[in-house]
Design an enzyme around this catalytic site. Structure first.
Site, PDB file in Angstrom:
ATOM      1  N   SER A 163      73.096  49.457 -81.679  1.00 14.20           N
ATOM      2  CA  SER A 163      74.403  49.561 -81.000  1.00 14.20           C
ATOM      3  C   SER A 163      75.641  49.403 -82.173  1.00 14.20           C
ATOM      4  CB  SER A 163      74.431  48.442 -80.227  1.00 14.20           C
ATOM      5  OG  SER A 163      75.626  48.858 -79.170  1.00 14.20           O
ATOM      6  N   ASP A 262      70.981  56.269 -72.013  1.00 14.88           N
ATOM      7  CA  ASP A 262      72.257  55.443 -72.630  1.00 14.88           C
ATOM      8  C   ASP A 262      73.262  56.082 -73.057  1.00 14.88           C
ATOM      9  OD1 ASP A 262      73.642  53.994 -74.648  1.00 14.88           O
ATOM     10  OD2 ASP A 262      72.034  53.799 -75.997  1.00 14.88           O
ATOM     11  N   HIS A 292      70.437  51.482 -72.725  1.00 20.35           N
ATOM     12  CA  HIS A 292      71.209  50.838 -73.920  1.00 20.35           C
ATOM     13  C   HIS A 292      70.697  49.459 -73.914  1.00 20.35           C
ATOM     14  CE1 HIS A 292      74.078  50.661 -77.320  1.00 20.35           C
ATOM     15  NE2 HIS A 292      74.286  49.607 -77.003  1.00 20.35           N
TER      16      HIS A 292
END
Length: 322
Positions: A163, A262, A292
């Site tokens: 991320s 995601d 995610h």
């Protein structure tokens, strides 16, 4: 994705609410309450940049690697025969820490047979771009060049992040290429955030398709970047948004993992395409049903297990699977 799971995720998502930093930090820090933490083999150390302390935590796959690192720390230049993962955690630049990522890093050490060095970089909005990038770059440079830290072979070091940590990983390798002070041979980006705009439709379908009902929302991403930037000008800087880089040549061998549901899926895959067009070795895999943050789940989860298979193939290690 089955309907029941989809309904649950939608109920837990708040697409229109602005990010409450303190509330989010308290929620994420609950993961630091890990009853197994006392049994992890770790060493805590510190790195200093511009008079500030950057904590590092080193995780070991077994007692032999731990004892070797202890000897190096005491000045015995024993060769470290273990490969190294330099890990940069996620959290939108605003939340998470080495403590909340302890289980992730311990699992990485165990299941890849690597020593994992986790960077506890400072968070926004108290610290803003480019502090995080420069801190992570300084630590990476030390891990590659300073034999007193781990005495690791530079060719055995891989930089990895998920991320926001994927953003910082990509930025560090761009910076290393541009400055020429060290050359990371490999990088692993797990559902990376590499773009500069989430305030509206940014051209990637996954942002609109998955930006409301799958935990991480488009509004969350917009808020994270607002907290991270020092000024609007930062958004045009490739070290802020690596997807904007003009030169994609001479970058490390790269593994990118994206998730089917995601909102960052398409930008991660676009980043992989740009790396490939620049002549680099690139693998990109989309994890079915992946949302995610799935990499933070336990290793028996199908999406995580599949990701470890890709990671170990990329690292050319056998790894360990439960």
């Amino acid at each position: 994705m089955n309907k029941a799971k989809q309904i649950l995720l939608k109920a837990l998502s708040s697409p229109d609410s602005r990010l409450d930093v303190e509330k989010s930090r308290k929620l994420m820090n609950l993961k630091a309450l890990d009853p197994l933490k006392p049994f992890y083999r770790t060493l805590d150390t510190k790195f200093y940049r511009e008079g500030r302390e950057i904590p590092l935590r080193i995780y070991f796959p077994d007692s032999e690697s731990y004892q070797t690192a202890e000897a190096v720390q005491k000045g015995d230049m024993t060769d470290n025969i273990y490969p190294v993962l330099l890990y940069i955690h996620g959290g939108g630049f605003v939340t998470e820490s080495v403590d909340s990522y302890s289980r992730v890093c311990r699992n990485l050490a165990k299941h890849t047979r690597h020593v994992v060095v986790a960077i506890d970089y400072p968070l926004a909005p108290e610290h803003r771009f480019p502090t995080q990038v420069e801190d992570c770059y300084a630590v990476a440079k030390a891990v590659f060049a300073d034999r007193n830290l781990l005495n690791a072979d530079p060719d055995s070091i891989t930089i990895m992040g998920d991320s926001a940590g994927g953003n910082l990983t990509a930025a560090v390798t761009l910076m290393a290429r541009d400055r020429g002070e060290f050359a990371p041979p490999r990088q692993i980006l797990i559902y990376p955030c590499v773009n500069n705009n989430y305030r509206e439709n940014n051209g990637f379908a996954s942002l609109m398709e998955n930006g409301q009902d799958y935990l991480l929302t488009r509004q969350n991403m917009a808020d994270y970047l607002d907290y991270y930037q020092s000024s609007e000008r930062d958004r045009e800087n490739p070290y802020f948004a690596p997807l904007l880089a003009e030169d994609f040549t001479n970058l490390p061998k790269t593994l990118i993992i994206t998730g089917e549901f995601d909102p960052l899926r398409d930008e991660g895959e676009a980043f992989a395409a740009k790396l490939a067009k620049g002549g680099n070795q690139v693998e990109c895999h989309r994890i079915a049903d992946g949302i995610h943050g799935f990499f933070l789940l336990e290793t028996f989860h199908p999406a995580v297990k599949k990701t470890y298979e890709y990671i170990n193939e990329f690292l050319e290690t056998e790894g360990i699977q439960d």
